[in-house]
Scaffold this motif. Structure first.
Motif, PDB file in Angstrom:
ATOM      1  N   ARG A 152     -22.794  45.951 -17.039  1.00 49.88           N
ATOM      2  CA  ARG A 152     -22.328  47.310 -17.317  1.00 49.88           C
ATOM      3  C   ARG A 152     -20.841  47.479 -17.029  1.00 49.88           C
ATOM      4  NH1 ARG A 152     -27.234  48.608 -14.516  1.00 49.88           N
ATOM      5  NH2 ARG A 152     -25.995  49.070 -12.648  1.00 49.88           N
ATOM      6  N   GLY A 153     -20.191  46.392 -16.632  1.00 54.27           N
ATOM      7  CA  GLY A 153     -18.767  46.454 -16.356  1.00 54.27           C
ATOM      8  C   GLY A 153     -18.422  46.912 -14.960  1.00 54.27           C
ATOM      9  N   GLU A 154     -19.401  46.967 -14.067  1.00 56.65           N
ATOM     10  CA  GLU A 154     -19.155  47.411 -12.704  1.00 56.65           C
ATOM     11  C   GLU A 154     -18.652  46.255 -11.845  1.00 56.65           C
ATOM     12  OE1 GLU A 154     -22.599  49.274 -11.070  1.00 56.65           O
ATOM     13  OE2 GLU A 154     -23.027  50.422 -12.896  1.00 56.65           O
ATOM     14  N   THR A 155     -17.921  46.584 -10.802  1.00 59.31           N
ATOM     15  CA  THR A 155     -17.454  45.590  -9.840  1.00 59.31           C
ATOM     16  C   THR A 155     -18.431  45.546  -8.675  1.00 59.31           C
ATOM     17  OG1 THR A 155     -15.138  45.963 -10.424  1.00 59.31           O
ATOM     18  CG2 THR A 155     -15.586  44.916  -8.296  1.00 59.31           C
ATOM     19  N   VAL A 156     -18.923  44.360  -8.363  1.00 59.06           N
ATOM     20  CA  VAL A 156     -19.851  44.197  -7.250  1.00 59.06           C
ATOM     21  C   VAL A 156     -19.033  43.897  -5.992  1.00 59.06           C
ATOM     22  CG1 VAL A 156     -21.762  42.846  -6.317  1.00 59.06           C
ATOM     23  CG2 VAL A 156     -21.668  43.360  -8.766  1.00 59.06           C
ATOM     24  N   PRO A 157     -19.130  44.732  -4.962  1.00 59.26           N
ATOM     25  CA  PRO A 157     -18.335  44.499  -3.749  1.00 59.26           C
ATOM     26  C   PRO A 157     -18.783  43.247  -3.015  1.00 59.26           C
ATOM     27  CG  PRO A 157     -19.938  46.234  -3.371  1.00 59.26           C
ATOM     28  CD  PRO A 157     -19.996  45.918  -4.834  1.00 59.26           C
ATOM     29  N   THR A 158     -17.899  42.683  -2.242  1.00 60.25           N
ATOM     30  CA  THR A 158     -18.235  41.524  -1.430  1.00 60.25           C
ATOM     31  C   THR A 158     -17.271  41.477  -0.243  1.00 60.25           C
ATOM     32  OG1 THR A 158     -18.633  39.128  -1.430  1.00 60.25           O
ATOM     33  CG2 THR A 158     -16.750  39.916  -2.712  1.00 60.25           C
ATOM     34  N   VAL A 159     -17.465  40.503   0.611  1.00 60.56           N
ATOM     35  CA  VAL A 159     -16.588  40.268   1.760  1.00 60.56           C
ATOM     36  C   VAL A 159     -16.318  38.778   1.829  1.00 60.56           C
ATOM     37  CG1 VAL A 159     -16.414  40.322   4.279  1.00 60.56           C
ATOM     38  CG2 VAL A 159     -17.451  42.251   3.079  1.00 60.56           C
ATOM     39  N   ASN A 160     -15.079  38.401   2.119  1.00 60.95           N
ATOM     40  CA  ASN A 160     -14.744  36.992   2.267  1.00 60.95           C
ATOM     41  C   ASN A 160     -14.812  36.630   3.751  1.00 60.95           C
ATOM     42  OD1 ASN A 160     -13.341  34.447   2.531  1.00 60.95           O
ATOM     43  ND2 ASN A 160     -12.627  34.777   0.433  1.00 60.95           N
ATOM     44  N   GLN A 217     -13.492  37.803  13.687  1.00 63.97           N
ATOM     45  CA  GLN A 217     -13.310  39.247  13.560  1.00 63.97           C
ATOM     46  C   GLN A 217     -14.648  39.962  13.345  1.00 63.97           C
ATOM     47  OE1 GLN A 217     -10.469  40.124  10.458  1.00 63.97           O
ATOM     48  NE2 GLN A 217      -9.117  38.434  11.069  1.00 63.97           N
ATOM     49  N   THR A 218     -14.645  41.254  13.607  1.00 65.29           N
ATOM     50  CA  THR A 218     -15.777  42.117  13.308  1.00 65.29           C
ATOM     51  C   THR A 218     -15.557  42.734  11.930  1.00 65.29           C
ATOM     52  OG1 THR A 218     -16.207  42.625  15.626  1.00 65.29           O
ATOM     53  CG2 THR A 218     -17.022  44.196  14.000  1.00 65.29           C
ATOM     54  N   VAL A 219     -16.621  42.745  11.123  1.00 73.20           N
ATOM     55  CA  VAL A 219     -16.516  43.209   9.744  1.00 73.20           C
ATOM     56  C   VAL A 219     -17.583  44.260   9.487  1.00 73.20           C
ATOM     57  CG1 VAL A 219     -16.495  42.551   7.308  1.00 73.20           C
ATOM     58  CG2 VAL A 219     -15.743  40.911   9.052  1.00 73.20           C
ATOM     59  N   ASP A 220     -17.179  45.395   8.934  1.00 70.71           N
ATOM     60  CA  ASP A 220     -18.120  46.416   8.485  1.00 70.71           C
ATOM     61  C   ASP A 220     -18.480  46.175   7.020  1.00 70.71           C
ATOM     62  OD1 ASP A 220     -18.230  47.981  10.870  1.00 70.71           O
ATOM     63  OD2 ASP A 220     -16.230  48.741  10.398  1.00 70.71           O
ATOM     64  N   GLY A 268     -24.868  46.145  16.059  1.00 73.22           N
ATOM     65  CA  GLY A 268     -25.487  47.436  15.777  1.00 73.22           C
ATOM     66  C   GLY A 268     -26.953  47.283  15.412  1.00 73.22           C
ATOM     67  N   GLU A 269     -27.455  48.242  14.657  1.00 75.07           N
ATOM     68  CA  GLU A 269     -28.860  48.244  14.259  1.00 75.07           C
ATOM     69  C   GLU A 269     -29.148  47.102  13.284  1.00 75.07           C
ATOM     70  OE1 GLU A 269     -32.141  51.194  12.058  1.00 75.07           O
ATOM     71  OE2 GLU A 269     -30.066  51.863  12.396  1.00 75.07           O
ATOM     72  N   SER A 302     -28.041  43.530   8.772  1.00 70.19           N
ATOM     73  CA  SER A 302     -27.232  44.469   9.537  1.00 70.19           C
ATOM     74  C   SER A 302     -26.110  44.982   8.650  1.00 70.19           C
ATOM     75  CB  SER A 302     -26.656  43.815  10.800  1.00 70.19           C
ATOM     76  OG  SER A 302     -25.601  42.935  10.463  1.00 70.19           O
ATOM     77  N   GLN A 303     -25.433  46.022   9.116  1.00 72.41           N
ATOM     78  CA  GLN A 303     -24.317  46.580   8.352  1.00 72.41           C
ATOM     79  C   GLN A 303     -22.975  46.289   9.022  1.00 72.41           C
ATOM     80  OE1 GLN A 303     -25.392  50.700   7.684  1.00 72.41           O
ATOM     81  NE2 GLN A 303     -26.874  50.135   6.117  1.00 72.41           N
ATOM     82  N   GLN A 304     -23.050  45.504  10.091  1.00 74.37           N
ATOM     83  CA  GLN A 304     -21.822  45.071  10.757  1.00 74.37           C
ATOM     84  C   GLN A 304     -22.082  43.699  11.364  1.00 74.37           C
ATOM     85  OE1 GLN A 304     -20.441  46.724  14.655  1.00 74.37           O
ATOM     86  NE2 GLN A 304     -18.710  47.514  13.462  1.00 74.37           N
ATOM     87  N   ILE A 305     -21.108  42.805  11.253  1.00 76.60           N
ATOM     88  CA  ILE A 305     -21.246  41.464  11.820  1.00 76.60           C
ATOM     89  C   ILE A 305     -19.939  41.050  12.468  1.00 76.60           C
ATOM     90  CG2 ILE A 305     -23.008  40.647  10.191  1.00 76.60           C
ATOM     91  CD1 ILE A 305     -20.731  39.216   8.667  1.00 76.60           C
ATOM     92  N   ARG A 306     -20.055  40.062  13.323  1.00 74.36           N
ATOM     93  CA  ARG A 306     -18.874  39.338  13.806  1.00 74.36           C
ATOM     94  C   ARG A 306     -18.963  37.942  13.244  1.00 74.36           C
ATOM     95  NH1 ARG A 306     -16.869  36.149  18.087  1.00 74.36           N
ATOM     96  NH2 ARG A 306     -18.935  35.940  19.028  1.00 74.36           N
TER      97      ARG A 306
END
Length: 265
Positions: free
Chosen positions: A34-42, A49-52, A97-98, A113-117
């Motif tokens: 559909r032409g959408e951008t799928v978010p990601t984290v490198n 580091q801690t990443v949300d 976190g949770e 989880s929604q946050q990692i180190r």
């Protein structure tokens, strides 16, 4: 006397560039179409580091392509939701976190989880389990092995076919692949690693045997031998109790397919 408890280690596999693949590949394909951008984290950019999570979804469901950080406590399963399967990079992470697990008792090695180190990057072979180094070493040797096996077929087609047919029949009779390898991989939490190893081994052997001029039947048999060989390597520690299990392991390793030495005159 108190027994020490081994600390739980959480793993995440990424694409070769270090980016996290979607938690739901099907949703991701639809979104991209559909032409959408799928978010990601490198993860490679955030070691130490801690990443949300950039756009967390509902806890803990796949309601979007990338809903949460999905990690594994058994590294042999970490390849199960990777789009291409291999190659990958492997990271040790810590959930913060949770946390949740929508797989319940059937997938106790999952953690969301929604946050990692991001603790560190570790050796990619661990994605196959603790025998991953042996598996990757075997896969690296398969092009040469497959060409040798193809040469054996060319030198003695009838005799080689008889050996392979007898071996294949024994595989069926004992269910060495469908039961022994399959269930041992599941019980030891290496099912995803075994599936990826099968794919890599079969492709490497098929390409090399075809390039060596082997016919269709020979290529199929050589590819099967390659898949069995990596299964025997991956599960070597799980199929070793008693003479019968050792015979199953020998079948997977293709011991009876070795060309017999000539009898001295």
């Amino acid at each position: 006397m108190a027994h020490s408890t081994r600390p739980v280690v959480h793993y995440m596999a990424t694409r070769p560039d270090g980016t996290v693949p979607p938690t739901c590949p099907d949703y991701a394909r639809y979104a991209i179409a559909r032409g959408e951008t799928v978010p990601t984290v490198n993860l490679a950019d955030h070691v130490g580091q801690t990443v949300d999570h950039p756009s967390p979804g509902q806890k803990w469901y796949d309601d979007r392509p990338f809903s949460y950080f999905h990690m594994y406590t058994r590294p042999g399963e970490v390849l199960e939701r990777i789009e291409e399967g291999w190659p990958i990079r492997l990271f040790v992470v810590e959930p913060l976190g949770e946390t949740g697990n929508w797989g319940g008792r059937y997938y106790p090695y999952w953690r969301m989880s929604q946050q990692i180190r991001v603790v560190e990057e570790t050796e990619a072979w661990r994605a196959f389990g603790h025998r991953g180094a042996q598996v990757l070493n075997t896969i690296a040797q398969l092009p040469d092995l497959a060409r040798q096996w193809a040469d054996q077929w060319a030198a003695d087609p009838d005799g080689t076919r008889r050996r392979y047919n007898a071996w294949d029949g024994r595989l069926d009779d004992t269910r060495a692949v469908s039961d022994w390898a399959h269930f041992k991989a599941q019980y030891s939490r290496r099912a995803a690693g075994l599936k990826t190893a099968y794919t890599l081994a079969g492709a490497a052997a098929e390409k090399a045997a075809t390039g060596a001029g082997a016919d269709t039947d020979a290529v199929a048999s050589i590819s099967l031998r390659a898949r069995c060989l990596v299964a025997g390597q991956l599960l070597h520690d799980r199929i070793r109790q008693g003479e019968y299990e050792k015979s199953i392991r020998a079948l997977l390793l293709g011991t009876q397919l070795e060309t017999p030495a000539p009898v001295p005159a």
